[in-house]
Design an enzyme around this catalytic site. Structure first.
Site, mmCIF file in Angstrom:
data_model
loop_
_atom_site.group_PDB
_atom_site.id
_atom_site.type_symbol
_atom_site.label_atom_id
_atom_site.label_comp_id
_atom_site.label_asym_id
_atom_site.label_seq_id
_atom_site.Cartn_x
_atom_site.Cartn_y
_atom_site.Cartn_z
ATOM 1 C CB ALA A 45 -0.888 -0.015 1.234
ATOM 2 N N GLY A 47 1.025 -5.202 0.983
ATOM 3 C CA GLY A 47 -0.170 -5.342 0.151
ATOM 4 C C GLY A 47 0.117 -5.992 -1.196
ATOM 5 C CD GLU A 106 -1.612 -7.954 3.034
ATOM 6 O OE1 GLU A 106 -1.461 -6.773 2.640
ATOM 7 O OE2 GLU A 106 -2.007 -8.239 4.169
ATOM 8 C CD GLU A 110 2.309 -5.551 5.723
ATOM 9 O OE1 GLU A 110 3.169 -6.429 6.003
ATOM 10 O OE2 GLU A 110 1.494 -5.682 4.793
HETATM 11 N N1 CO8 Z 1 4.524 3.292 -0.644
HETATM 12 C C1 CO8 Z 1 4.907 4.474 -1.176
HETATM 13 N N2 CO8 Z 1 6.059 4.647 -1.852
HETATM 14 C C2 CO8 Z 1 6.864 3.590 -1.989
HETATM 15 C C3 CO8 Z 1 6.546 2.325 -1.471
HETATM 16 C C4 CO8 Z 1 5.308 2.195 -0.773
HETATM 17 N N3 CO8 Z 1 4.876 1.023 -0.278
HETATM 18 N N4 CO8 Z 1 7.556 1.476 -1.753
HETATM 19 C C5 CO8 Z 1 8.463 2.176 -2.445
HETATM 20 N N5 CO8 Z 1 8.070 3.453 -2.588
HETATM 21 C C6 CO8 Z 1 8.775 4.557 -3.258
HETATM 22 C C7 CO8 Z 1 9.932 5.064 -2.431
HETATM 23 O O1 CO8 Z 1 9.491 5.969 -1.446
HETATM 24 C C8 CO8 Z 1 10.792 5.709 -3.490
HETATM 25 O O2 CO8 Z 1 10.210 6.953 -3.823
HETATM 26 P P1 CO8 Z 1 11.151 8.290 -3.886
HETATM 27 O O3 CO8 Z 1 12.087 8.004 -5.025
HETATM 28 O O4 CO8 Z 1 10.161 9.378 -4.148
HETATM 29 O O5 CO8 Z 1 11.856 8.367 -2.574
HETATM 30 C C9 CO8 Z 1 10.576 4.792 -4.709
HETATM 31 O O6 CO8 Z 1 9.381 4.079 -4.454
HETATM 32 C C10 CO8 Z 1 11.705 3.789 -4.890
HETATM 33 O O7 CO8 Z 1 11.860 3.086 -3.683
HETATM 34 P P2 CO8 Z 1 13.267 2.964 -2.911
HETATM 35 O O8 CO8 Z 1 14.130 4.123 -3.202
HETATM 36 O O9 CO8 Z 1 12.970 2.682 -1.476
HETATM 37 O O10 CO8 Z 1 13.840 1.662 -3.626
HETATM 38 P P3 CO8 Z 1 14.889 0.610 -3.033
HETATM 39 O O11 CO8 Z 1 15.280 -0.255 -4.170
HETATM 40 O O12 CO8 Z 1 15.951 1.284 -2.239
HETATM 41 O O13 CO8 Z 1 14.027 -0.261 -1.988
HETATM 42 C C11 CO8 Z 1 12.097 -1.526 -1.256
HETATM 43 C C12 CO8 Z 1 12.982 -1.065 -2.458
HETATM 44 C C13 CO8 Z 1 12.898 -2.451 -0.355
HETATM 45 C C14 CO8 Z 1 10.908 -2.256 -1.866
HETATM 46 C C15 CO8 Z 1 11.642 -0.283 -0.458
HETATM 47 O O14 CO8 Z 1 11.103 0.668 -1.355
HETATM 48 C C16 CO8 Z 1 10.581 -0.577 0.584
HETATM 49 O O15 CO8 Z 1 10.902 -1.108 1.623
HETATM 50 N N6 CO8 Z 1 9.325 -0.195 0.292
HETATM 51 C C17 CO8 Z 1 8.235 -0.325 1.246
HETATM 52 C C18 CO8 Z 1 7.736 -1.729 1.351
HETATM 53 C C19 CO8 Z 1 6.676 -1.831 2.419
HETATM 54 O O16 CO8 Z 1 6.904 -1.548 3.578
HETATM 55 N N7 CO8 Z 1 5.468 -2.268 2.031
HETATM 56 C C20 CO8 Z 1 4.342 -2.419 2.943
HETATM 57 C C21 CO8 Z 1 3.485 -1.186 2.933
HETATM 58 S S1 CO8 Z 1 2.160 -1.265 4.103
HETATM 59 C C22 CO8 Z 1 1.006 -2.271 3.356
HETATM 60 O O17 CO8 Z 1 1.193 -2.720 2.268
HETATM 61 C C23 CO8 Z 1 -0.249 -2.576 4.123
HETATM 62 C C24 CO8 Z 1 -1.365 -3.076 3.227
HETATM 63 C C25 CO8 Z 1 -2.614 -3.385 4.017
HETATM 64 C C26 CO8 Z 1 -3.685 -2.345 3.873
HETATM 65 C C27 CO8 Z 1 -4.967 -2.824 4.495
HETATM 66 C C28 CO8 Z 1 -6.104 -1.835 4.401
HETATM 67 C C29 CO8 Z 1 -7.415 -2.402 4.898
#
Ligand code: CO8
Length: 256
Positions: free
Chosen positions: A64, A107, A110, A130
């Site tokens: 998400a 997500g 999921e 998460e």
């Molecule tokens: N949300 C928003 N932006 C994101 C996300 C995300 N989940 N993942 C990556 N991005 C963005 C980064 O912020 C970055 O943007 P910017 O260049 O503007 O800073 C761009 O994508 C590239 O990402 P990175 O620079 O971080 O890339 P890396 O190669 O260094 O890292 C990773 C890749 C390891 C995938 C890293 O981006 C990461 O850890 N991302 C987050 C993953 C995460 O925590 N996901 C879980 C999110 S919470 C969720 O999914 C809950 C769902 C349930 C909802 C239920 C509702 C009922």
């Protein structure tokens, strides 16, 4: 450009989540795009199976959208039915293949588990990170992952937030096939076309029956399966499929 792009390959509907700059993170627009497109393909008689994949090189879906969620309150989350809408993906009747080309986190993992088959590229990475954000999975990660790979592995992933690679995901039962990145879409399309080539009634009840195994007791599930098996003898496709076998020719299913 739409955040969820759609195209067709014969009788297969393909959806690409296309926010590569955010690793295809799911915001409200992506939810609308996915749900609308999946439901439209489900209703389209020409389509027999679907594929969901991620745009760009790095990600299937990295979860998400954290930036869109970070300031929300409990009431925002509780009253924001949009996030709940995503579960409509699990209510369509035609099979969906997740073609996982990179990160499938939170997500994203999921959504892959909401699909019926997961085909992964060798570069795919799965996880429920998460906990690192101070929350837990919310689109089924604690439930579907535990059913898919068992408590030991699910607990490990959910509590440590670590990622697993495609090999571990396949070994654990989350992924059905791993292929080189360059053949991912070809393999997914081939599998989807094979499914779409079978009789729709049989395909749709097969999906229903396997899914029922997640929900019910063995005795109830076996009875459900048997009743569905009998019901297919009311279809023309059953007559055609069996006649074609006996006559040593390819069947021509009419989806009736
Ligand atoms: N949300 C928003 N932006 C994101 C996300 C995300 N989940 N993942 C990556 N991005 C963005 C980064 O912020 C970055 O943007 P910017 O260049 O503007 O800073 C761009 O994508 C590239 O990402 P990175 O620079 O971080 O890339 P890396 O190669 O260094 O890292 C990773 C890749 C390891 C995938 C890293 O981006 C990461 O850890 N991302 C987050 C993953 C995460 O925590 N996901 C879980 C999110 S919470 C969720 O999914 C809950 C769902 C349930 C909802 C239920 C509702 C009922």
């Amino acid at each position: 450009m739409a955040v969820v792009e759609t195209r067709t390959e014969g009788d297969v509907g393909i959806l690409t989540v296309n926010r590569p700059e955010a690793l295809n993170a799911v915001n409200d627009e992506v939810i609308d795009g996915l749900v609308e497109a999946v439901e439209a393909f489900d209703a389209d008689e020409r389509i027999g199976a679907m594929i969901i994949t991620g745009g760009g090189e790095k990600a299937f879906i990295a979860g998400a959208d954290i930036k869109a969620m970070s300031e929300r309150s409990y009431m925002d989350m509780f009253m924001n039915s949009k996030m709940n809408e995503l579960t409509r993906l699990t209510r369509v009747r035609k099979p969906i293949i997740a073609a996982v080309n990179g990160f499938a986190l939170g997500g994203g993992c999921e959504i892959a588990m909401m699909c019926d088959l997961v085909i992964a590229s060798e570069k795919a990475k799965f996880g429920q990170p998460e906990i690192r954000l101070g929350v837990i999975p919310g689109w089924g990660g604690t439930q579907r992952l535990t059913r898919a790979i068992g408590k030991a592995k699910a607990m490990d992933l959910v509590l440590t937030g670590r990622m697993m690679d495609a090999q571990e995901a396949e070994r654990s039962g989350l992924v059905s096939r791993i292929v080189p990145p360059e053949s991912l879409m070809e393999t997914a399309i081939e599998a989807a076309q094979a499914i779409a080539g079978f009789g729709r009634p049989a395909v749709m009840v097969a999906k229903e029956a396997v899914n029922r195994a997640q929900e019910t007791t063995l005795a109830e599930g076996l009875l459900f399966e048997q009743r569905l098996f009998y019901s297919l003898f009311a279809t023309e496709d059953q007559k055609e499929g069996m006649a074609a076998f006996i006559e040593k020719r390819q069947p021509s299913f009419k989806n009736k």
